[in-house]
Design a protein around this motif. Structure first.
Motif, mmCIF file in Angstrom:
data_model
loop_
_atom_site.group_PDB
_atom_site.id
_atom_site.type_symbol
_atom_site.label_atom_id
_atom_site.label_comp_id
_atom_site.label_asym_id
_atom_site.label_seq_id
_atom_site.Cartn_x
_atom_site.Cartn_y
_atom_site.Cartn_z
ATOM 1 N N GLU A 267 -30.659 -2.185 -5.782
ATOM 2 C CA GLU A 267 -29.468 -1.441 -5.352
ATOM 3 C C GLU A 267 -28.243 -2.345 -5.236
ATOM 4 O OE1 GLU A 267 -28.247 1.734 -1.846
ATOM 5 O OE2 GLU A 267 -29.669 0.140 -1.394
ATOM 6 N N LYS A 268 -28.445 -3.544 -4.649
ATOM 7 C CA LYS A 268 -27.299 -4.436 -4.455
ATOM 8 C C LYS A 268 -27.787 -5.844 -4.161
ATOM 9 C CE LYS A 268 -26.865 -3.183 0.449
ATOM 10 N NZ LYS A 268 -25.992 -2.588 1.486
ATOM 11 N N PHE A 269 -26.871 -6.797 -4.303
ATOM 12 C CA PHE A 269 -27.078 -8.176 -3.869
ATOM 13 C C PHE A 269 -26.112 -8.479 -2.736
ATOM 14 C CE2 PHE A 269 -27.734 -9.011 -8.627
ATOM 15 C CZ PHE A 269 -29.099 -8.835 -8.549
ATOM 16 N N LYS A 270 -26.543 -9.349 -1.839
ATOM 17 C CA LYS A 270 -25.611 -9.956 -0.871
ATOM 18 C C LYS A 270 -25.723 -11.464 -1.014
ATOM 19 C CE LYS A 270 -26.212 -10.342 3.661
ATOM 20 N NZ LYS A 270 -26.264 -10.010 5.118
ATOM 21 N N LEU A 271 -24.632 -12.088 -1.443
ATOM 22 C CA LEU A 271 -24.570 -13.544 -1.595
ATOM 23 C C LEU A 271 -23.795 -14.102 -0.416
ATOM 24 C CD1 LEU A 271 -25.100 -16.033 -3.445
ATOM 25 C CD2 LEU A 271 -22.854 -15.589 -4.458
ATOM 26 N N SER A 272 -24.440 -14.959 0.363
ATOM 27 C CA SER A 272 -23.818 -15.547 1.552
ATOM 28 C C SER A 272 -23.530 -17.015 1.298
ATOM 29 C CB SER A 272 -24.731 -15.401 2.771
ATOM 30 O OG SER A 272 -24.999 -14.036 3.042
ATOM 31 N N VAL A 273 -22.279 -17.408 1.506
ATOM 32 C CA VAL A 273 -21.834 -18.782 1.297
ATOM 33 C C VAL A 273 -21.259 -19.287 2.605
ATOM 34 C CG1 VAL A 273 -20.285 -20.282 0.004
ATOM 35 C CG2 VAL A 273 -21.346 -18.318 -1.130
ATOM 36 N N HIS A 274 -21.896 -20.317 3.176
ATOM 37 C CA HIS A 274 -21.499 -20.803 4.503
ATOM 38 C C HIS A 274 -21.227 -22.307 4.459
ATOM 39 C CE1 HIS A 274 -22.391 -20.954 9.126
ATOM 40 N NE2 HIS A 274 -21.142 -21.280 8.809
ATOM 41 N N PRO A 275 -19.961 -22.708 4.261
ATOM 42 C CA PRO A 275 -19.623 -24.144 4.303
ATOM 43 C C PRO A 275 -19.759 -24.695 5.724
ATOM 44 C CG PRO A 275 -17.913 -22.838 3.215
ATOM 45 C CD PRO A 275 -18.801 -21.880 3.922
ATOM 46 N N ASP A 276 -20.121 -25.962 5.831
ATOM 47 C CA ASP A 276 -20.221 -26.609 7.142
ATOM 48 C C ASP A 276 -18.904 -26.473 7.896
ATOM 49 O OD1 ASP A 276 -22.779 -27.392 6.573
ATOM 50 O OD2 ASP A 276 -22.257 -29.468 6.060
ATOM 51 N N ASN A 277 -18.994 -26.083 9.172
ATOM 52 C CA ASN A 277 -17.843 -26.024 10.082
ATOM 53 C C ASN A 277 -16.788 -25.001 9.666
ATOM 54 O OD1 ASN A 277 -19.081 -28.184 11.436
ATOM 55 N ND2 ASN A 277 -17.923 -29.698 10.249
ATOM 56 N N LEU A 278 -17.158 -24.068 8.783
ATOM 57 C CA LEU A 278 -16.244 -23.007 8.371
ATOM 58 C C LEU A 278 -16.965 -21.672 8.476
ATOM 59 C CD1 LEU A 278 -14.679 -24.691 5.194
ATOM 60 C CD2 LEU A 278 -13.547 -24.352 7.405
ATOM 61 N N GLU A 279 -16.213 -20.589 8.371
ATOM 62 C CA GLU A 279 -16.790 -19.260 8.480
ATOM 63 C C GLU A 279 -17.636 -18.924 7.251
ATOM 64 O OE1 GLU A 279 -16.648 -17.076 11.027
ATOM 65 O OE2 GLU A 279 -15.644 -18.655 12.194
ATOM 66 N N GLU A 280 -18.704 -18.178 7.476
ATOM 67 C CA GLU A 280 -19.527 -17.683 6.380
ATOM 68 C C GLU A 280 -18.817 -16.549 5.662
ATOM 69 O OE1 GLU A 280 -23.547 -15.048 6.162
ATOM 70 O OE2 GLU A 280 -23.761 -17.016 7.141
ATOM 71 N N THR A 281 -18.965 -16.499 4.354
ATOM 72 C CA THR A 281 -18.405 -15.424 3.549
ATOM 73 C C THR A 281 -19.538 -14.716 2.827
ATOM 74 O OG1 THR A 281 -16.363 -16.681 3.194
ATOM 75 C CG2 THR A 281 -16.786 -14.828 1.726
ATOM 76 N N ASP A 282 -19.560 -13.383 2.927
ATOM 77 C CA ASP A 282 -20.567 -12.580 2.252
ATOM 78 C C ASP A 282 -19.932 -11.833 1.087
ATOM 79 O OD1 ASP A 282 -22.493 -13.362 4.085
ATOM 80 O OD2 ASP A 282 -22.160 -11.642 5.395
ATOM 81 N N PHE A 283 -20.636 -11.823 -0.049
ATOM 82 C CA PHE A 283 -20.179 -11.100 -1.235
ATOM 83 C C PHE A 283 -21.230 -10.051 -1.582
ATOM 84 C CE2 PHE A 283 -18.650 -15.459 -1.411
ATOM 85 C CZ PHE A 283 -17.284 -15.294 -1.605
ATOM 86 N N LEU A 284 -20.812 -8.773 -1.676
ATOM 87 C CA LEU A 284 -21.712 -7.678 -2.014
ATOM 88 C C LEU A 284 -21.496 -7.242 -3.456
ATOM 89 C CD1 LEU A 284 -21.574 -5.443 1.206
ATOM 90 C CD2 LEU A 284 -23.473 -6.880 0.433
ATOM 91 N N PHE A 285 -22.605 -7.017 -4.170
ATOM 92 C CA PHE A 285 -22.544 -6.584 -5.561
ATOM 93 C C PHE A 285 -23.375 -5.312 -5.716
ATOM 94 C CE2 PHE A 285 -22.545 -11.182 -5.203
ATOM 95 C CZ PHE A 285 -21.430 -11.566 -5.931
ATOM 96 N N THR A 286 -22.742 -4.240 -6.130
ATOM 97 C CA THR A 286 -23.458 -2.990 -6.412
ATOM 98 C C THR A 286 -23.367 -2.606 -7.887
ATOM 99 O OG1 THR A 286 -21.493 -1.717 -5.805
ATOM 100 C CG2 THR A 286 -23.124 -2.127 -4.062
ATOM 101 N N GLU A 287 -22.446 -3.200 -8.601
ATOM 102 C CA GLU A 287 -22.330 -3.048 -10.044
ATOM 103 C C GLU A 287 -22.598 -4.422 -10.659
ATOM 104 O OE1 GLU A 287 -21.614 -0.116 -11.598
ATOM 105 O OE2 GLU A 287 -21.641 0.882 -9.635
ATOM 106 N N PHE A 288 -23.486 -4.482 -11.649
ATOM 107 C CA PHE A 288 -24.015 -5.774 -12.070
ATOM 108 C C PHE A 288 -23.572 -6.236 -13.452
ATOM 109 C CE2 PHE A 288 -27.399 -3.731 -9.409
ATOM 110 C CZ PHE A 288 -27.102 -4.435 -8.245
ATOM 111 N N ALA A 289 -22.910 -5.375 -14.206
ATOM 112 C CA ALA A 289 -22.596 -5.710 -15.595
ATOM 113 C C ALA A 289 -21.718 -6.951 -15.711
ATOM 114 C CB ALA A 289 -21.931 -4.528 -16.283
ATOM 115 N N ASP A 290 -20.812 -7.171 -14.747
ATOM 116 C CA ASP A 290 -19.897 -8.316 -14.816
ATOM 117 C C ASP A 290 -20.530 -9.619 -14.339
ATOM 118 O OD1 ASP A 290 -17.903 -6.696 -15.786
ATOM 119 O OD2 ASP A 290 -17.018 -6.310 -13.806
ATOM 120 N N TYR A 291 -21.707 -9.534 -13.724
ATOM 121 C CA TYR A 291 -22.291 -10.718 -13.102
ATOM 122 C C TYR A 291 -23.662 -11.101 -13.654
ATOM 123 C CZ TYR A 291 -18.712 -9.247 -9.811
ATOM 124 O OH TYR A 291 -17.528 -8.847 -9.246
ATOM 125 N N CYS A 292 -24.307 -10.175 -14.370
ATOM 126 C CA CYS A 292 -25.668 -10.424 -14.842
ATOM 127 C C CYS A 292 -25.742 -10.281 -16.359
ATOM 128 C CB CYS A 292 -26.657 -9.454 -14.183
ATOM 129 S SG CYS A 292 -26.707 -9.587 -12.369
#
Length: 753
Positions: A267-292
């Protein structure tokens, strides 16, 4: 005997391509390296091949004398004979066997065996072309076609009859029953009879031959996504992952959706990117043609990727991917290490880092440098030309010796040729390519048979010492003879550079070996040869980072006043980037090698510095896990990660200790150029001088004191191979196994070398 035949019959029941009927007729069957199976027997009547090429390495005289001349005179900066190299003729006089011995060997091969022969210049090797029909009758050997279980590649190798059980690796296989004893004592080993050298692709897929049912079972139950690669510069990263259906199968890309055969789709992906000492950023993907994308030639049918940025350069990042299914279930995977962003590397950055003046280039027509390629690693001259255009270099055309198919360039050869010629700018470059099945001793034969071989050569291949025992057919004899050939090369003024391995000090995991099966544990040091040879310059790898101290990632805040209990300003590391040892725990996907040989005692030129490390470092592996009296390696370090190459027409970052080797080869080629232009001889066997300079002129090196080589490589989910290892060798002031003497300072070396 019954046990051996029973075992063979059992193997036949599992591997159908073995010719079971004839195995029972053999009196004894030698150990066949794992992955190779007998496809058919050969004799003079049924063979499509009329003759087999076999190379005999002839024992030579005065090995110890040659070693003494090399260490005490030719490579000793304090000797009056320093860099007074020997000619081929000089070496022939010292090493050539008695003419009567040569005649006896030649007569036996020609008149008894029926071979045609080709002797090397100094008679250290003889290549014999032996009729297939003569092997059994004249040599007591049965030829067979062996097939690799993964690649289906075939080689012709020999069994022997009446093999005796042996207790020493030195006697493992390698015996020709009908060879007269008077000749046998003058042969070190043969090439092309008993050696089974796999390619990396064959070795890394070996498990598929033996665990097909288990693999299918695992794939049917494991749906954990796999982040198989993260690439980027100092502030950007591209994350690559393989998604799986809930039942562990591969999804299909249908339009913008990922569809699964069991009806439960992604259904979807959630990509979580958390740099040290900075806020985590979440990226949600529900359409996959541009990424896969679908990858027809990949092990996995779909690969996805996403590029993002981080706020501060070099900040380490924790990355997690979570897959959600249409039945509301989910599964996640956390990248095993906090990824460490680092600089993209081009030759110009190498020049900056190692204090090489801009405009430095080779001008002497007698200078030369080379890479060696095995395993069908080819170069594309179109890619090389594009690389030169991108970095603003004039066009150079390397000399290619041996096979090359420019339509299928290999990543290893591409990296090697672009960085040896990118750093050793203007120096005539040779690509020395060998067919599948040849390895480093075949290259040594080629050098011995060449009047003017390249002065500096980078070799990006190797295996553990025990790997040669398993695969060469001659055990330690292969290593001993290779060391002897290296001594002769050094006496001629040649320099050989070898990477220290890409799987840490234990060489654990899928990515470690070139020849032998993967090593499975972290509990013992496995020295990497030829890098651990005393007669090569061993290269470790570093990367650039300003986040190399623990404080950089601990979230420590800066207080405005002592005892302040409010919100503190986060501490940010902003130091100039420094070299750090490549390791998984340090944020890379692999770990540089380095340690101690298990078979070669330490040589005097490095004794004091290596012993100092052992005496002063409290964080060593347990004493039963490494040979503290063995030859230490690596000798020196250069950057070995994120080198940008042109591969199949695209820019691509790549690395490994095989990236460090060509860099150092190019640097030494530039130093050779300065020596040759002054009428002096090239650096040759440079190790004793480098260790002397580390004491007398330490400014010749940039000491590397951050990182360790404990770990192996990042492995896929479910792998039985460990990623992180408790023990290893840490970088420290002065020499250490993880970084050697440090990295080179070209300007200072040029003053003293």
């Amino acid at each position: 005997m019954k046990v051996i035949i029973a075992l063979a019959l059992l193997l036949c029941s599992l591997i159908f391509i073995i010719n079971c009927n004839v195995i029972e007729d053999w009196k004894e069957l030698d150990n066949i390296p794992r992955g190779w199976n007998v496809k058919s027997l050969l004799n003079g009547k049924n063979s499509m091949v009329e003759e087999i090429k076999v190379t005999f390495a002839i024992k030579q005289e005065n090995r110890q004398l040659l070693e003494d001349i090399l260490l005490n005179e030719v490579s000793n900066p304090k000797s009056e004979q320093f860099r007074e190299y020997l000619s081929l003729k000089d070496i022939e006089i010292l090493t050539m066997p008695d003419l009567g011995i040569k005649k006896e060997i030649n007569d036996w091969l020609v008149n008894v065996v029926g071979a045609t022969v080709d002797w090397s210049i100094n008679s250290e090797f003889v290549v014999a072309y032996i009729p297939v029909s003569n092997f059994k009758s004249k040599l007591g050997l049965q030829l067979a076609v062996f097939e690799h279980c993964h690649s289906s590649r075939s080689v012709i190798r020999a069994f022997r009859y009446n093999s005796k059980t042996v207790d020493h690796y030195e006697d493992f296989r390698g015996v020709i029953p009908s060879m007269p004893e008077s000749i046998k004592e003058h042969i070190d080993l043969t090439l092309g009879l008993f050696d089974f050298f796999d390619t990396k692709v064959e070795r890394r897929n070996l498990h598929q031959c033996f665990k097909k049912e288990e693999t299918k079972k695992e794939e049917a139950t494991s749906n954990v996504p796999y982040i198989y690669m993260i690439l980027g510069g100092t502030t950007d990263l591209t994350i690559y992952w393989n998604p799986y259906c809930q039942d562990g199968s591969d999804p299909s890309l249908s339009g913008s959706k990922l569809v699964c055969d069991n009806g439960v789709n992604i259904e979807k992906f959630k990509l979580s990117v958390h740099p040290d000492n900075l806020e985590e950023t979440d990226f949600l993907f529900t359409e996959f043609a541009d990424y896969c994308q679908k990858y027809a030639n990949n092990d996995h049918s779909v690969s996805c990727q996403y590029t993002t940025n981080i706020e501060r350069a070099y900040t380490r990042v924790n990355v997690t991917i979570e897959v959600f299914y249409t039945d509301s279930s989910s599964v996640s995977y956390n990248y095993p290490t906090r990824y460490a962003p680092t600089d993209y590397i081009l030759p110009q950055r190498i020049f900056d880092t190692y204090n090489i003046p801009y405009g430095t280039a080779g001008t002497n027509p007698n200078n030369s440098q080379a890479i060696v390629s095995f395993e069908e690693q080819y170069i594309s001259e179109i890619d090389l030309s594009m690389f030169y255009d991108y970095i603003g270099y004039p066009q150079y055309h390397p000399t290619i010796i041996g096979p090359n198919n420019s339509s299928i360039p290999g990543g290893e050869a591409t990296l090697d040729v672009q960085y040896i010629s990118g750093v050793g700018k203007g120096v005539p470059t040779t690509v020395w390519s060998f067919p599948v099945g040849d390895y480093v001793l075949n290259w040594a034969l080629a050098v011995a048979n060449t009047t003017n071989p390249p002065l500096v050569t980078s070799i990006s291949y190797g295996d553990t010492e025990i790997g040669y025992i398993q695969k060469s057919g001659y055990g330690l004899s292969y290593i001993y003879r290779m060391n002897y050939e290296l001594i002769k090369m050094n006496l001629r003024g040649l320099t050989t550079i070898c990477g220290s391995g890409d799987a840490g000090w234990t060489n654990v995991g899928e990515m470690g070996n070139d020849l032998s099966a993967p090593d499975q544990t972290c509990d013992i040091g496995r020295a990497f040869f030829p890098s651990c040879s005393p007669f090569v310059l061993s290269l470790s790898s570093s990367f650039l980072s300003s986040n190399n101290l623990p404080i950089c990632s601990q979230g420590v805040g800066i207080s405005p006043v002592p005892g302040f209990s409010g919100a503190n300003t986060p501490f940010v590391c902003t130091d100039k980037p420094r070299e750090v040892v490549v390791s998984v725990s340090g944020g890379m996907s692999w770990t540089t090698g380095g340690g101690f040989s298990n078979i070669t005692e330490r040589y005097e030129y490095q004794e004091n510095l290596v012993q100092h490390y052992l005496d002063t470092n409290q964080n060593l592996p347990p004493s039963n896990q490494f040979n503290a009296s063995g030859q230490g390696y690596a000798d020196i370090t250069t950057i070995g990660w994120n080198q940008v190459v042109v591969w199949f027409g695209n820019l691509f970052p790549i690395g490994g200790t095989s990236a460090s080797g060509p860099v150092m080869a190019g640097i030494l080629a530039l130093l050779n150029d300065q020596l040759l232009n002054k009428g002096e001889n090239p650096v040759g066997f440079v190790n004793p001088m480098l260790y002397d300079l580390a004491v007398s002129n330490p400014e010749c090196f940039n000491d590397i004191v951050y990182g360790n080589n404990n770990d192996g490589d990042i492995q896929p989910p479910g792998s039985s191979y460990p990623i992180f290892c408790e023990n290893g060798f840490s970088a420290a002031p002065g020499w250490d196994p993880a970084s050697g003497l440090g990295s080179p300072n070209f300007r200072e070396l040029a003053k003293h070398i």
